[in-house]
Design a protein around this motif. Sequence first.
Motif, PDB file in Angstrom:
ATOM      1  N   UNK A 189       5.665   6.519 -22.482  1.00 40.17           N
ATOM      2  CA  UNK A 189       6.034   5.409 -22.912  1.00 40.17           C
ATOM      3  C   UNK A 189       4.763   4.283 -22.839  1.00 40.17           C
ATOM      4  N   UNK A 190       4.321   4.168 -21.533  1.00 40.69           N
ATOM      5  CA  UNK A 190       2.983   3.365 -21.252  1.00 40.69           C
ATOM      6  C   UNK A 190       1.659   3.782 -22.042  1.00 40.69           C
ATOM      7  N   UNK A 191       1.944   5.046 -22.229  1.00 41.86           N
ATOM      8  CA  UNK A 191       0.573   5.592 -23.321  1.00 41.86           C
ATOM      9  C   UNK A 191       0.928   4.967 -24.593  1.00 41.86           C
ATOM     10  N   UNK A 192       2.274   5.183 -25.063  1.00 45.08           N
ATOM     11  CA  UNK A 192       2.614   4.427 -26.454  1.00 45.08           C
ATOM     12  C   UNK A 192       2.277   2.915 -26.499  1.00 45.08           C
ATOM     13  N   UNK A 193       2.257   2.140 -25.663  1.00 45.85           N
ATOM     14  CA  UNK A 193       1.932   1.023 -25.495  1.00 45.85           C
ATOM     15  C   UNK A 193       0.645   0.710 -25.524  1.00 45.85           C
ATOM     16  N   UNK A 194      -0.054   1.400 -24.931  1.00 43.61           N
ATOM     17  CA  UNK A 194      -1.605   1.389 -24.993  1.00 43.61           C
ATOM     18  C   UNK A 194      -2.294   1.829 -26.475  1.00 43.61           C
ATOM     19  N   UNK A 195      -1.655   2.788 -26.919  1.00 46.59           N
ATOM     20  CA  UNK A 195      -1.855   3.021 -28.395  1.00 46.59           C
ATOM     21  C   UNK A 195      -1.793   1.989 -29.301  1.00 46.59           C
ATOM     22  N   UNK A 196      -0.476   1.370 -28.934  1.00 43.40           N
ATOM     23  CA  UNK A 196      -0.248   0.179 -29.905  1.00 43.40           C
ATOM     24  C   UNK A 196      -1.122  -1.006 -29.980  1.00 43.40           C
TER      25      UNK A 196
ATOM     26  N   UNK B 103       0.510   5.031 -40.079  1.00 37.46           N
ATOM     27  CA  UNK B 103      -0.623   3.984 -40.300  1.00 37.46           C
ATOM     28  C   UNK B 103      -0.601   3.705 -41.800  1.00 37.46           C
ATOM     29  N   UNK B 104      -0.195   4.483 -42.763  1.00 39.83           N
ATOM     30  CA  UNK B 104      -0.297   4.256 -44.075  1.00 39.83           C
ATOM     31  C   UNK B 104      -1.697   4.617 -44.686  1.00 39.83           C
ATOM     32  N   UNK B 105      -2.667   4.023 -44.041  1.00 37.16           N
ATOM     33  CA  UNK B 105      -4.139   4.118 -44.169  1.00 37.16           C
ATOM     34  C   UNK B 105      -4.980   3.876 -42.878  1.00 37.16           C
ATOM     35  N   UNK B 106      -6.175   4.718 -42.846  1.00 36.19           N
ATOM     36  CA  UNK B 106      -7.072   4.587 -41.668  1.00 36.19           C
ATOM     37  C   UNK B 106      -8.533   4.205 -42.417  1.00 36.19           C
ATOM     38  N   UNK B 107      -8.677   2.905 -42.395  1.00 37.59           N
ATOM     39  CA  UNK B 107     -10.003   2.556 -42.845  1.00 37.59           C
ATOM     40  C   UNK B 107     -11.247   3.084 -42.167  1.00 37.59           C
ATOM     41  N   UNK B 108     -11.237   3.158 -41.077  1.00 39.23           N
ATOM     42  CA  UNK B 108     -12.561   3.689 -40.183  1.00 39.23           C
ATOM     43  C   UNK B 108     -11.751   4.955 -39.270  1.00 39.23           C
ATOM     44  N   UNK B 109     -11.738   6.003 -39.570  1.00 41.12           N
ATOM     45  CA  UNK B 109     -11.399   7.190 -38.810  1.00 41.12           C
ATOM     46  C   UNK B 109     -12.077   7.253 -37.517  1.00 41.12           C
ATOM     47  N   UNK B 110     -13.626   7.152 -37.512  1.00 42.68           N
ATOM     48  CA  UNK B 110     -14.100   7.271 -36.279  1.00 42.68           C
ATOM     49  C   UNK B 110     -13.823   6.470 -35.180  1.00 42.68           C
ATOM     50  N   UNK B 111     -13.898   4.952 -35.573  1.00 40.91           N
ATOM     51  CA  UNK B 111     -13.286   3.955 -34.747  1.00 40.91           C
ATOM     52  C   UNK B 111     -11.869   4.102 -34.080  1.00 40.91           C
ATOM     53  N   UNK B 112     -10.927   4.746 -34.911  1.00 34.67           N
ATOM     54  CA  UNK B 112      -9.543   5.057 -34.209  1.00 34.67           C
ATOM     55  C   UNK B 112      -9.852   6.240 -33.441  1.00 34.67           C
ATOM     56  N   UNK B 113     -10.552   7.457 -33.857  1.00 29.57           N
ATOM     57  CA  UNK B 113     -10.629   8.392 -33.058  1.00 29.57           C
ATOM     58  C   UNK B 113     -11.228   7.964 -31.610  1.00 29.57           C
ATOM     59  N   UNK B 114     -11.897   7.268 -31.482  1.00 28.47           N
ATOM     60  CA  UNK B 114     -13.058   6.804 -30.221  1.00 28.47           C
ATOM     61  C   UNK B 114     -11.882   5.874 -29.231  1.00 28.47           C
TER      62      UNK B 114
ATOM     63  N   UNK C  17      -8.401   6.158 -29.316  1.00 22.71           N
ATOM     64  CA  UNK C  17      -7.490   6.965 -28.732  1.00 22.71           C
ATOM     65  C   UNK C  17      -8.034   7.960 -27.720  1.00 22.71           C
ATOM     66  N   UNK C  18      -9.198   8.489 -28.038  1.00 24.68           N
ATOM     67  CA  UNK C  18      -9.847   9.399 -26.947  1.00 24.68           C
ATOM     68  C   UNK C  18     -10.167   8.676 -25.696  1.00 24.68           C
ATOM     69  N   UNK C  19     -10.024   7.303 -25.679  1.00 23.94           N
ATOM     70  CA  UNK C  19     -10.438   6.529 -24.218  1.00 23.94           C
ATOM     71  C   UNK C  19      -9.024   6.180 -23.516  1.00 23.94           C
ATOM     72  N   UNK C  20      -8.053   6.419 -24.221  1.00 21.72           N
ATOM     73  CA  UNK C  20      -6.565   6.096 -23.728  1.00 21.72           C
ATOM     74  C   UNK C  20      -6.017   7.111 -22.478  1.00 21.72           C
ATOM     75  N   UNK C  21      -5.960   6.977 -21.351  1.00 19.02           N
ATOM     76  CA  UNK C  21      -5.242   7.777 -20.387  1.00 19.02           C
ATOM     77  C   UNK C  21      -3.943   8.389 -20.869  1.00 19.02           C
ATOM     78  N   UNK C  22      -3.719   9.498 -21.011  1.00 16.91           N
ATOM     79  CA  UNK C  22      -2.461  10.040 -21.023  1.00 16.91           C
ATOM     80  C   UNK C  22      -2.681  10.767 -22.561  1.00 16.91           C
ATOM     81  N   UNK C  23      -3.597  10.220 -23.353  1.00 20.79           N
ATOM     82  CA  UNK C  23      -3.709  10.985 -24.439  1.00 20.79           C
ATOM     83  C   UNK C  23      -4.401  12.295 -24.452  1.00 20.79           C
ATOM     84  N   UNK C  24      -3.997  13.507 -25.015  1.00 17.86           N
ATOM     85  CA  UNK C  24      -4.595  14.728 -24.533  1.00 17.86           C
ATOM     86  C   UNK C  24      -5.465  15.088 -25.756  1.00 17.86           C
TER      87      UNK C  24
END
Length: 241
Positions: free
Chosen positions: A148-155, A191-202, A204-211
């Motif tokens: 749930x903390x990971x979800x907050x960080x994603x938000x 999300x409905x749309x992802x204007x910049x997939x690379x920015x989002x990927x980067x 998400x990859x930096x969030x602890x708990x995200x595999x």
Amino acid sequence: MTDATATDLSKDAAATAAVALVEPGMRLGLGTGSTAVIFVRRLAQRAAAEGLALRCAATSKATAQLAASLGLRVEELDDIGWLDLTIDGADEVDPDLNLIKGGGAAHLREKIVAMASDRMVVIADQGKVVDRLGQFHLPVEVIPFGWQTTRKLITRALDALDLGQRPVLLRQRDNKPLLTDEGNLILDLALEAIPDPQALADRLSRIAGVVEHGLFLNICHVAIIGRPDGSVVELQREDFE
């Protein structure tokens, strides 16, 4: 012809075309999902008919069980070492052959296998082709501890990218949290749309708990899109590095 029948015929066309890419002695990555299931069945038929010697690495326990039951030789990826070709489905394919995958909760293994291959080929029906990624929920695999903390960080990451207050949903099955083959949870980003997939990927990859997330960027070489009449369209990235 119903929409469902047209989709099934399209998937079969794409899968059949992909089987033709397989050469004797190949080391193959086998994908997960409804179109991949058709591919595995068609591949097994050809392997039996022609006596093909293939070594296969599966992207999920379900695919491994299916392939083995059909007589294909399934091994651990590390035992094979490297793959010549991975053939898998996708939930969305954009004009640059970037993908969203993970509808079958296997995107972690799918990405590992795809990136351990000389080539990745995606097979799909026309309904998976989009102008921009994001209409399909983006899966993010997270460890159960502190999810749930990971979800907050994603938000917070979504807010930082101006993607708005979008739902981040815990995927469930039979009224219980769905567990991946690795025993992790899936959070689906609406999300409905992802204007910049690379920015989002980067982010998400930096969030602890995200595999791992379901954005497959600069990984797919070719997409084979099936049509109900049995024909296919092949999309290829000429600038692939």
